[in-house]
Design a protein around this motif. Sequence first.
Motif, PDB file in Angstrom:
ATOM      1  N   LEU A  86       0.994  -1.287  -0.444  1.00 22.49           N
ATOM      2  CA  LEU A  86      -0.384  -0.058  -0.052  1.00 22.49           C
ATOM      3  C   LEU A  86       0.669   1.451   0.019  1.00 22.49           C
ATOM      4  O   LEU A  86       0.709   2.283  -0.961  1.00 22.49           O
ATOM      5  CB  LEU A  86      -0.787   0.243   1.533  1.00 22.49           C
ATOM      6  N   ALA A  87       1.927   1.239   0.537  1.00 22.80           N
ATOM      7  CA  ALA A  87       3.207   1.811   0.943  1.00 22.80           C
ATOM      8  C   ALA A  87       3.333   2.697  -0.270  1.00 22.80           C
ATOM      9  O   ALA A  87       3.905   3.896  -1.420  1.00 22.80           O
ATOM     10  CB  ALA A  87       4.130   2.087   2.250  1.00 22.80           C
ATOM     11  N   SER A  88       3.509   1.358  -1.094  1.00 22.70           N
ATOM     12  CA  SER A  88       4.459   1.351  -3.103  1.00 22.70           C
ATOM     13  C   SER A  88       3.185   2.114  -3.738  1.00 22.70           C
ATOM     14  O   SER A  88       3.859   2.575  -4.806  1.00 22.70           O
ATOM     15  CB  SER A  88       5.188   0.383  -3.023  1.00 22.70           C
ATOM     16  N   LEU A  89       2.230   2.042  -3.223  1.00 21.72           N
ATOM     17  CA  LEU A  89       1.255   2.485  -4.652  1.00 21.72           C
ATOM     18  C   LEU A  89       0.670   3.927  -4.032  1.00 21.72           C
ATOM     19  O   LEU A  89       0.570   4.425  -4.795  1.00 21.72           O
ATOM     20  CB  LEU A  89      -0.537   1.451  -3.587  1.00 21.72           C
ATOM     21  N   TYR A  90       0.742   4.076  -3.044  1.00 18.70           N
ATOM     22  CA  TYR A  90       0.720   6.099  -2.946  1.00 18.70           C
ATOM     23  C   TYR A  90       1.785   6.568  -3.353  1.00 18.70           C
ATOM     24  O   TYR A  90       2.311   7.224  -3.324  1.00 18.70           O
ATOM     25  CB  TYR A  90       0.625   6.274  -1.091  1.00 18.70           C
ATOM     26  N   ASP A  91       3.652   6.016  -3.030  1.00 20.08           N
ATOM     27  CA  ASP A  91       3.992   6.732  -3.613  1.00 20.08           C
ATOM     28  C   ASP A  91       4.462   6.643  -5.290  1.00 20.08           C
ATOM     29  O   ASP A  91       4.532   7.995  -5.421  1.00 20.08           O
ATOM     30  CB  ASP A  91       5.422   5.587  -3.244  1.00 20.08           C
ATOM     31  N   SER A  92       4.027   5.433  -5.747  1.00 14.21           N
ATOM     32  CA  SER A  92       3.907   5.260  -7.271  1.00 14.21           C
ATOM     33  C   SER A  92       2.569   6.473  -7.658  1.00 14.21           C
ATOM     34  O   SER A  92       3.088   7.955  -8.386  1.00 14.21           O
ATOM     35  CB  SER A  92       3.546   3.959  -7.646  1.00 14.21           C
ATOM     36  N   PHE A  93       1.183   6.407  -7.117  1.00 14.88           N
ATOM     37  CA  PHE A  93       0.504   7.548  -7.408  1.00 14.88           C
ATOM     38  C   PHE A  93       0.310   8.482  -7.570  1.00 14.88           C
ATOM     39  O   PHE A  93       0.677  10.156  -7.963  1.00 14.88           O
ATOM     40  CB  PHE A  93      -0.941   7.311  -7.154  1.00 14.88           C
ATOM     41  N   GLY A  94       1.387   8.990  -6.484  1.00 15.89           N
ATOM     42  CA  GLY A  94       2.040  10.188  -5.954  1.00 15.89           C
ATOM     43  C   GLY A  94       2.899  10.885  -6.812  1.00 15.89           C
ATOM     44  O   GLY A  94       2.891  11.987  -6.885  1.00 15.89           O
ATOM     45  N   ARG A  95       3.669  10.457  -6.662  1.00 16.96           N
ATOM     46  CA  ARG A  95       4.841  10.735  -8.122  1.00 16.96           C
ATOM     47  C   ARG A  95       3.982  10.641  -9.754  1.00 16.96           C
ATOM     48  O   ARG A  95       4.452  11.929 -10.264  1.00 16.96           O
ATOM     49  CB  ARG A  95       6.039   9.854  -8.456  1.00 16.96           C
ATOM     50  N   LEU A  96       3.385  10.266  -9.591  1.00 20.22           N
ATOM     51  CA  LEU A  96       2.566  10.942 -11.205  1.00 20.22           C
ATOM     52  C   LEU A  96       1.641  11.943 -10.779  1.00 20.22           C
ATOM     53  O   LEU A  96       1.567  13.094 -12.195  1.00 20.22           O
ATOM     54  CB  LEU A  96       1.342   9.464 -11.855  1.00 20.22           C
ATOM     55  N   LEU A  97       1.350  12.332  -9.560  1.00 19.26           N
ATOM     56  CA  LEU A  97       0.760  13.262  -8.886  1.00 19.26           C
ATOM     57  C   LEU A  97       1.480  14.519  -8.892  1.00 19.26           C
ATOM     58  O   LEU A  97       1.196  16.050 -10.095  1.00 19.26           O
ATOM     59  CB  LEU A  97      -0.334  13.904  -7.661  1.00 19.26           C
ATOM     60  N   LEU A  98       3.081  14.344  -8.449  1.00 19.77           N
ATOM     61  CA  LEU A  98       3.477  15.275  -8.565  1.00 19.77           C
ATOM     62  C   LEU A  98       4.227  15.548 -10.147  1.00 19.77           C
ATOM     63  O   LEU A  98       4.477  17.200 -10.460  1.00 19.77           O
ATOM     64  CB  LEU A  98       4.886  15.229  -7.611  1.00 19.77           C
ATOM     65  N   ASP A  99       4.062  14.760 -10.522  1.00 16.39           N
ATOM     66  CA  ASP A  99       4.618  15.117 -12.633  1.00 16.39           C
ATOM     67  C   ASP A  99       3.658  16.133 -13.297  1.00 16.39           C
ATOM     68  O   ASP A  99       3.929  16.538 -13.889  1.00 16.39           O
ATOM     69  CB  ASP A  99       5.397  14.315 -13.151  1.00 16.39           C
ATOM     70  N   GLU A 100       2.751  15.739 -12.193  1.00 20.40           N
ATOM     71  CA  GLU A 100       1.585  16.486 -12.870  1.00 20.40           C
ATOM     72  C   GLU A 100       1.549  17.959 -12.982  1.00 20.40           C
ATOM     73  O   GLU A 100       1.545  18.713 -13.523  1.00 20.40           O
ATOM     74  CB  GLU A 100       0.236  16.276 -13.021  1.00 20.40           C
ATOM     75  N   GLY A 101       1.984  18.142 -11.941  1.00 18.67           N
ATOM     76  CA  GLY A 101       1.927  20.054 -10.993  1.00 18.67           C
ATOM     77  C   GLY A 101       1.349  20.354 -11.046  1.00 18.67           C
ATOM     78  O   GLY A 101       1.474  21.466 -10.046  1.00 18.67           O
ATOM     79  N   ASN A 102       0.002  20.454 -11.139  1.00 21.46           N
ATOM     80  CA  ASN A 102      -1.129  21.465 -10.581  1.00 21.46           C
ATOM     81  C   ASN A 102      -1.946  20.146  -9.709  1.00 21.46           C
ATOM     82  O   ASN A 102      -2.509  20.448  -9.227  1.00 21.46           O
ATOM     83  CB  ASN A 102      -1.630  21.637 -12.100  1.00 21.46           C
ATOM     84  N   ARG A 145       1.296  15.418  -2.878  1.00 25.81           N
ATOM     85  CA  ARG A 145       1.524  15.154  -0.631  1.00 25.81           C
ATOM     86  C   ARG A 145       0.642  14.491   0.144  1.00 25.81           C
ATOM     87  O   ARG A 145       1.094  14.113   0.896  1.00 25.81           O
ATOM     88  CB  ARG A 145       1.191  16.716  -0.275  1.00 25.81           C
ATOM     89  N   HIS A 146      -0.421  14.388  -0.385  1.00 26.19           N
ATOM     90  CA  HIS A 146      -1.580  13.775   0.728  1.00 26.19           C
ATOM     91  C   HIS A 146      -1.198  11.693   1.054  1.00 26.19           C
ATOM     92  O   HIS A 146      -0.912  11.677   2.293  1.00 26.19           O
ATOM     93  CB  HIS A 146      -2.792  13.912   0.715  1.00 26.19           C
ATOM     94  N   LEU A 147      -0.350  12.155  -0.022  1.00 25.66           N
ATOM     95  CA  LEU A 147       0.299  10.376  -0.767  1.00 25.66           C
ATOM     96  C   LEU A 147       0.987   9.862  -0.316  1.00 25.66           C
ATOM     97  O   LEU A 147       1.327   9.248   0.764  1.00 25.66           O
ATOM     98  CB  LEU A 147      -0.530  10.118  -1.894  1.00 25.66           C
ATOM     99  N   PHE A 148       1.670  10.842  -0.051  1.00 27.11           N
ATOM    100  CA  PHE A 148       2.988  10.864   0.357  1.00 27.11           C
ATOM    101  C   PHE A 148       3.569  10.234   1.839  1.00 27.11           C
ATOM    102  O   PHE A 148       3.960   9.996   2.207  1.00 27.11           O
ATOM    103  CB  PHE A 148       4.458  11.701  -0.365  1.00 27.11           C
ATOM    104  N   ASN A 149       2.567  11.530   2.493  1.00 26.00           N
ATOM    105  CA  ASN A 149       2.852  11.128   3.472  1.00 26.00           C
ATOM    106  C   ASN A 149       1.332  10.123   4.183  1.00 26.00           C
ATOM    107  O   ASN A 149       2.732  10.137   5.447  1.00 26.00           O
ATOM    108  CB  ASN A 149       1.103  12.611   4.367  1.00 26.00           C
TER     109      ASN A 149
END
Length: 271
Positions: free
Chosen positions: A37-53, A59-63
């Motif tokens: 689950l932590a890895s899933l949050y991480d991967s999805f968070g990076r996808l959102l980080l790259d999106e930029g907006n 941040r919520h998923l990384f936390n």
Amino acid sequence: LFIKIEVEDSVEVLIDQYYPTLSCLSISGESDKDSSLASLYDSFGRLLLDEGNLLPEARHLFNKSLQIRKQLYKDRPHRDKNRMYYNIGATYFNAYLEPQGIIYFDSALLNIPPGFEVISLYANVRLGQSYEQLGERENAMIFYSNAQEDASVHDAYDYELITTKSFMECAREMKLYTKGIDMGRKILPKFSDDAYYFLEQGDVLLELGNLWQDSIEHSANLYMLQDSVTNNYEKAIFSYKKAEEIELEVKNERISLAEANKGEFLRKLGK
């Protein structure tokens, strides 16, 4: 939770489909499932980080990922904890919230596990950039210097040149000309024959010429060391043209800037 991501799916589609579910999942207490689950949050968070907006969502998923990893690894060093601190810092940095980002980049530098020392390079670069954007150039220079040393250890040559240039720019703004010049002169011989770094060399040489010029203009004798200035501008022009020849991405205005700076200096000398 199984997520099927189609190639044609946009980030907006993925957010609509999966973010509400992801953001409210709870820890199971089983280490294997929680680690996944932590890895899933991480991967999805990076996808959102790259999106930029979608930085608050990232941040919520990384936390959430960080909290799981803290429970899994307790006080033991683990690269995933350092990475999450860095990623959370990146969400603040990209949102121009540098003070909050600095807190997390600092945390990314603590308890680094063996074999993951490269995180120090990335965190030091972001700390240098954060302090520079806040106008705290003295602090920025400290972290750029740290990053330059990290880059040298890890053979990250592009970072080594980029952080050197950033250090020199801060030194020039603070009128610490000798410090900036010494840093540039120290690193350039290492890359003198490397065709893949002509563009970065050009940037460092251009800044070196600017530092020499400013240092001379603040001295009693405008003619002192004038050859050092013109030679560095000429080397910068040469490096940019070399970068162009080997089809690296170089904009003609960089060449024009080096030529203009050289011309302006010669004009001041009456030449």
